[in-house]
Structure formats: structure tokens, C-alpha cells
Design an enzyme around this catalytic site. Structure first.
Site, PDB file in Angstrom:
ATOM      1  CG  ASP A  35     -73.239 -49.176  -2.580  1.00 53.62           C
ATOM      2  OD1 ASP A  35     -74.355 -49.072  -2.024  1.00 53.62           O
ATOM      3  OD2 ASP A  35     -72.991 -50.038  -3.441  1.00 53.62           O
ATOM      4  CD  GLU A  36     -71.317 -49.119  -7.200  1.00 57.35           C
ATOM      5  OE1 GLU A  36     -70.409 -49.291  -8.027  1.00 57.35           O
ATOM      6  OE2 GLU A  36     -72.267 -49.911  -7.060  1.00 57.35           O
TER       7      GLU A  36
END
Ligand SMILES: *[C@@H]1O[C@H](CO)[C@@H](O)[C@H](O)[C@H]1NC(C)=O
Ligand SMILES: *[C@@H]1O[C@H](CO)[C@@H](O)[C@H](O)[C@H]1NC(C)=O
Ligand SMILES: *[C@@H]1O[C@H](CO)[C@@H](O)[C@H](O)[C@H]1NC(C)=O
Ligand SMILES: *[C@@H]1O[C@H](CO)[C@@H](O)[C@H](O)[C@H]1NC(C)=O
Ligand SMILES: *[C@@H]1O[C@H](CO)[C@@H](O)[C@H](O)[C@H]1NC(C)=O
Length: 650
Positions: free
Chosen positions: A377-378
Site C-alpha cells: 500500500d501507499e
């Protein structure tokens, strides 16, 4: 005749989902029928059966102890429809009287609960059959629990434990503030004085979703093993079956590894002279404790972002480590990380993959479960562009940030598969970056609607932050935020003011309190009612819905450590547990009503506290003693009743 009337009375609730009214089960079973006989447990009561499973043997011991010790007396008063509107007090008295009239005591006492398991060898894996059938007779001394597997038997034992109650205390005296009141309350009389109300009871139950999880982040703050074990207990009480352990992140690397001991040596927190780590032995203990309770443990080692802590041991394989998370302009688009503590694995170095490969192989071998969470993620491309080696690679290969992410995740997913595991990733690379991640990777959804990933054909674990992030709403945690200092409400720009007046919306923009939205990105706080309302298969086709394996509540720990942990998790995680076990809709497709769930949740919260889980209060005590009187809308139960459905026993 009497039975018929009583049954009708119960069914005057339009959306009633359970038949019992002196027993508050959580999560509510799919199918229940009940009667009016109070069945005492014989003092010699025992749980036994024909199966061969040491895990079930130990569960029987555990539940025998819980049942004999708990001696539950519901805090919530019965919630059958009262005849007419009246004061709460009158209502309550009437209900107590009704209860006394209705219940007859069984001629026989229950001497045993007999367990039969159809297949004692089935392993605890994704999708294992957890169904069970539980029968409490009103004319026999043996109750039965039939389960497809040991894991179903565990769920049935939990339900059985919730059916058993203790006799009400006869004498009421003042709360003793001078002594340890709690110590006095503990009187263990074995199975004497215990009973099951409302027999015969027939329960046929199985979970709506096979993946019913709770995610805990042990990187932002550390949780000693005992706190994790207590959480596993609470999960089992709620029939949850996946502990998603977000072990590492940018802030700390609390796991001892043989293949890369430097990661914990340098990356773990040091606090009061202790290195805050989990050893191999700790992991074994957690995995075994979870398995005994029918809970799988899925490890997550988040990468390539969220890896600042790796940089303390391997500075050369991370980028932008140790920088401030924003640049001097403070612009969000110019950030180096999604929150303070930067650091991302360098995707262009061979050494990165050497380290990542051995870390994944070792962690996969430490956790017996078939699934492994790779994070993903991210990703923040600016963090990569901050590094000369990455910039060179990008211009030499005409590569974008997405290309680098794709390169990294492709290799990571291969490592996970090579270790024999089912890869799980957060959804970002697919739904935000549109990468062609293989369809056999399970996606955990947190920021986009489930529909987006579902339409692309992935199997899904639903954890949307607007519903199931338990950390939201506790205020911002960054320092030096001067925006809270607002002595008067902010002025609404004139042009906007005119529009608001035009549409009559001024009140929506003139809050009675001001000073920011709470300062955290996903505020407000998700109440148990909000959590309960999450429909994971909302607006999905049948095929898409069948790809939703289940969900997870997520507990990110920037603002949580063992202090106050239980209250932050419970009883809100229990609200999600019911959605995952029982479904947002009942077996007839009727949406479950939060008002119907309220009294059961009310009682369950107190019961969790009695079982040692410091779940937070959700209402004044008064509300549980005055059913419906705390509702938001005029209670359906108090509206004039249809003549076909008399509400009082005659
Ligand atoms: C509930 O009962 C119905 C019929 O009585 C049955 O078809 C269904 O499978 C049962 N559900 C569960 C979860 O046992
Ligand atoms: C570089 O990649 C872009 C797409 O990302 C493409 O449009 C462009 O033609 C490529 N340039 C060269 C020199 O290959
Ligand atoms: C905190 O931020 C404000 C606003 O940007 C700034 O004026 C102030 O100097 C900062 N304080 C510190 C201690 O950095
Ligand atoms: C500062 O607080 C305000 C108001 O709560 C919030 O909107 C903003 O996101 C915060 N800024 C940071 C950098 O956390
Ligand atoms: C439901 O899905 C359809 C198509 O898949 C979409 O057009 C519609 O906007 C969705 N409805 C809601 C309320 O999201």
C-alpha cells in the site's frame, strides 16, 4: 394455544431475527427456534463426545471453566414487545412478570452436552466448514452439538456457553466501596445453580463469510504477547477466525529473524532498556494459542513502502529514509511518505531482492497458515525519485513510478508463491495504480469501494476505512498543528453563504462546535452502529459477491498501545464479527436492524467485560433496563398492535 400466542407475540417485530428473548446471543445464529422451558444443569453436568481431537478436548475444558465461572445473569432485561406505551419502569416490571409466567421448569436436568464431529481431521484453512447444529431438549437430560469439523464444534461450544445463565442474586445490598467488591462477586459453584432458559432450543448455524478477521499493527506501537493472546480470546468469543498481524512498518521492525537478525537488532524500538521484539518462540505461542481457538494467523510484512525501519539495518536498500515526511512547501502532493517516518525499499537494486527474498522465505516458514500478506500500500514515488540510483534506472529504462512498483510487486508475489503461500495485497496497486496484478492475488480493500476491485475479478477482503478502521476519530497525532487554535467559528465565504441560504443548508455548515474535523484523515470515530452497517457486498452481482471472502476490522496503532487497547477494539470489533458471521442480511434476505441488535450488543458488552475483556460502555445502564426507551425513533414496539398479534400472554 398459549404457545401459539407467545410465538405470535414474538413475531410482532417486523425484522425480528432471533426467537429468544431472555438470552442474548452474539453473533446471532442463522436459524434458531426456542420454547418456554427452563432447563437446569445438573451439578454433575459434563461436556463429552465421540471425536479424536486434542484441540477440542482442551476447548471443552476451557468452556467448562468459562461456563461454571461466568454464571451469567443478563444485564439487559427481556425485550419482548410491551402491551402499550408506558413509563420505562412499568414496562420493565411487566416484562419481568411475563417472564415469570411463561417459563416452566423442565422435569429433567441437563446432565451432558454430547459433541459429535463428522470429520475430526479437517485442517484449519480458508473456507473450512464451521457449521454446527445445537439442540437443547426440554424433556431429556442430554443436549447435543453436531459439527462438521472441530472448528465448527468450537463455534457451537461458544454458542452453548452463551445460552447458559446463573440464578439471579437474591439479596440486593449497597455497592461496597470500602473493599474489593469484585473479589466477593466470584463464587464458583461448578455447574450448580446454572440453567438454560427457553428450551427446547434448536440452532442451525454457519458463517456467512469464511474470512472474519481483525488486523493489529504492532509496529507503530508494541503489544506484549499477553495482550495479543487476550485479543485472540475475545476474537474467539465473537467467532472471528483470522488474526491479521501487521508486524512491521516504517516505525519499527519488532520481529527476530535468523536470516536477517539486523532488522530487529537495529529496527525494533528500545524502551526502558528493553528491545521490543517478538522471538520465534513468541510467534509459535501466538500461532498455537490462535489455532486452539480456531483462528488462523496471517503475517503481513508491508513493502515496498512502510519500510523505514529496515533502513536502520540496511541503509543501502531503502530510499528517502530519515527525511521529514513533507518538503518545505508542506504540500501533501510533495510528500515523501503518507505519515511521519519515511523509507521505502529501493526497487532497482539486486541486494533489495536478496534481503526481501530471505525475509519472506523465513517468515512464511514461521507461520503455518496458507496465506501471506505482502502489504503493497501507499507507494510514494517521490521517495524513490529522491535516490540517484533509482533516478538513473528510471531514465535508462524510461520507467515510471508505476513501472517500478510493478517490478517490485511482481517479484514479491513470486517470492510469496514460491514459499507456497496465497498472496494477499492491499488494493492500491490495482485500484489506484491500475497495475496488472495477477488475479489469483487476494486484495484487501480499504480506500475504494469493494465494487472497484470486485469488477476487476479479484477475490476480496473488505476493510473499508469509512466503516472498519478502528483507529479513526481519535484526533490528529502530528505535532505543531496550529489549526486547532480557533476561538470563533471560521467565517464562511460570502459567495458560499449565498448558495447555502439558497438551498437552506446553512445549518449543515455552521456546526455548534468547531476547530477542525478532528485532525485525523479518517475521522469521525466509527461507532459500533456504523461498523454494524457495513454491507461488504453492497451493489455487487452474485458472482462478484461470491468473491468477497469476508472482511477485517483494522486497528492501526499510532495512537494505541496496550493501555486502553481493549476499549478501542471492543465491543466495536464484535459489531463487525456479527456482520461477518451472521451477514448484513438474514437468511430471508432481510437487512439486519441495528435496533434489534442493540439489546444483544448491550448485554454482550457486559459479558465481554466479565470474561476479562475491558470493552467500552456503549450506553447508560438505564437503557438496557428500559428497552426501546433510548431509541432514536419512536419504538415500533410501542405502536398500537395489530389484533392478529396480541402482545401479552393471556
Ligand atoms: C436454516 O434453515 C433453513 C431451513 O430451515 C436451511 O435451508 C438453512 O440451510 C439453514 N441455515 C443454516 C445456516 O443452517
Ligand atoms: C517512454 O515511455 C512513455 C510511456 O510511459 C512513452 O510514451 C514514450 O514514448 C517512451 N519514450 C521512449 C524514448 O521510449
Ligand atoms: C509550527 O508551525 C507553525 C506554522 O507553520 C510555525 O509558525 C511555527 O514556527 C512552528 N513551530 C515550531 C516549533 O516548529
Ligand atoms: C492539522 O489539523 C487540522 C484540523 O484538525 C487538520 O485538518 C489537518 O489535516 C492537520 N494537519 C496535519 C498535517 O496533520
Ligand atoms: C451500482 O452499480 C452500478 C453498476 O455496476 C452503478 O451504475 C451504480 O451507480 C451503483 N450504485 C451505487 C449506489 O453505487
Amino acid at each position: 394455544m398459549k404457545a401459539h400466542i407467545l410465538l405470535s407475540a414474538v413475531f410482532t417485530f417486523p425484522s425480528i431475527a432471533w426467537a429468544l428473548d431472555n438470552v442474548f446471543l452474539w453473533p446471532v445464529p442463522q436459524n434458531i427456534t426456542s420454547g418456554q422451558t427452563k432447563m437446569n444443569l445438573d451439578p454433575s453436568f459434563e461436556i463429552k463426545g465421540s471425536y479424536s481431537s486434542p484441540i477440542l478436548d482442551r476447548a471443552v475444558d476451557r468452556y467448562s471453566r468459562i461456563i461454571s465461572k461466568e454464571r451469567w445473569v443478563p444485564i439487559q432485561v427481556p425485550v419482548r414487545a410491551p402491551a402499550k406505551a408506558g413509563s420505562g419502569g412499568q414496562q420493565r416490571k411487566m416484562q419481568e412478570r411475563d417472564t415469570q409466567i411463561r417459563i416452566s421448569v423442565g422435569e429433567k436436568a441437563l446432565e451432558s452436552l454430547e459433541i459429535r464431529v463428522e470429520d475430526s481431521t479437517a485442517e484449519l484453512v480458508q473456507g473450512v466448514d464451521e457449521s454446527y447444529v445445537l439442540d437443547i431438549p426440554n424433556d431429556d437430560n442430554t443436549a447435543t452439538l453436531i459439527a462438521a469439523t472441530v472448528w465448527g464444534a468450537l463455534r457451537g461450544l461458544e454458542t452453548f456457553s452463551q445460552l447458559v445463565q446463573g440464578q439471579r442474586h437474591g439479596i440486593i445490598r449497597d455497592y461496597d466501596n470500602s473493599e474489593r467488591e469484585e473479589e466477593r462477586a466470584v463464587v464458583n459453584n461448578g455447574f450448580k445453580g446454572l440453567f438454560i432458559p427457553e428450551a427446547p432450543i434448536h440452532i442451525e448455524d454457519s458463517p456467512r463469510f469464511t474470512h472474519r478477521g481483525l488486523m493489529l499493527d504492532t509496529s507503530r506501537n508494541y503489544f506484549p504477547v499477553k495482550d495479543i493472546l487476550r485479543t485472540l480470546d475475545a476474537m474467539a468469543y465473537n467467532k472471528m477466525n483470522v488474526f491479521h498481524w501487521h508486524i512491521t512498518d516504517s516505525q519499527s521492525f519488532p520481529l527476530r529473524l535468523d536470516s536477517a537478525p539486523e532488522l530487529a537488532e537495529h529496527g525494533a524500538y528500545i524502551f526502558n532498556g528493553r528491545r521490543l521484539v517478538y522471538t520465534k518462540k513468541d510467534v509459535k505461542r501466538i500461532v498455537q494459542y490462535a489455532k486452539e481457538r480456531g483462528i488462523r494467523v496471517i503475517p503481513e510484512i508491508d513493502m515496498p513502502a512502510h519500510t523505514g525501519s529496515w533502513g536502520l539495518a540496511y541503509q543501502d536498500i531503502t530510499t528517502c529514509t530519515g527525511r521529514f515526511f513533507l518538503d518545505e512547501t508542506n504540500k501533501w502532493d510533495e510528500r515523501y511518505a503518507a505519515e511521519p517516518t519515511t523509507g521505502q525499499l529501493n526497487p532497482v537494486l539486486a541486494k533489495t531482492y536478496e534481503v526481501v527474498g530471505k525475509v519472506i522465505a523465513e517468515i512464511a516458514s514461521m507461520f503455518p497458515d496458507g496465506s501471506y500478506h505482502g502489504g503493497g500500500d501507499e507507494p510514494i514515488y517521490k521517495c524513490w525519485e529522491d535516490e540517484a540510483s533509482v533516478r538513473e534506472y528510471m531514465s535508462a529504462h524510461n520507467a515510471t513510478g508505476d513501472d517500478l512498483l510493478n517490478k517490485f510487486l511482481t517479484k514479491e508475489v513470486d517470492f510469496i508463491k514460491k514459499a507456497g503461500k496465497q498472496p494477499i495485497l492491499w488494493e492500491d496497486s490495482v485500484t489506484n495504480n491500475n497495475l496488472a496484478i495477477p488475479k489469483d492475488v487476494v486484495l484487501q480493500v480499504w480506500v475504494n469501494p469493494v465494487q472497484l476491485a470486485a469488477k476487476k475479478g479479484y477475490k476480496i477482503i473488505a476493510s473499508h476505512a469509512s466503516f472498519w478502521y478502528l483507529d479513526c476519530g481519535h484526533g490528529g497525532w502530528t505535532g505543531n498543528n496550529t489549526s486547532y487554535d480557533e476561538q470563533v467559528p471560521p467565517k464562511i465565504p460570502e459567495s458560499l453563504q449565498r448558495e447555502l441560504e439558497r438551498y437552506g443548508l446553512e445549518d449543515n455548515y455552521r456546526p455548534s462546535n468547531w476547530g477542525g474535523a478532528g485532525g485525523d484523515w479518517c475521522s469521525p470515530f466509527k461507532s459500533w452502529q456504523r461498523i454494524y452497517s457495513y454491507d461488504m457486498t453492497f451493489n455487487l452481482t452474485e458472482t462478484e459477491a461470491s468473491n468477497v471472502l469476508g472482511g477485517e476490522v483494522a486497528m492501526w496503532s499510532e495512537q494505541m498501545d496496550p493501555v486502553g487497547m481493549d476499549g478501542r477494539l471492543w465491543p466495536r470489533a464484535a459489531a463487525a464479527a456479527e456482520v461477518m458471521w451472521s451477514g448484513r442480511h438474514d437468511k430471508n434476505g432481510v437487512k439486519r436492524d441495528v435496533g434489534e441488535a442493540m439489546p444483544r450488543m448491550f448485554d454482550w458488552r457486559y459479558r465481554l467485560v466479565t470474561r476479562g475483556i475491558h470493552a467500552e460502555a456503549i450506553q447508560p445502564l438505564w437503557c438496557g433496563q428500559n428497552p426501546y426507551m433510548c431509541d432514536s425513533n419512536y419504538p415500533a414496539a410501542l405502536l398500537p398492535q395489530n389484533d392478529d398479534h396480541p402482545t401479552t400472554p393471556l
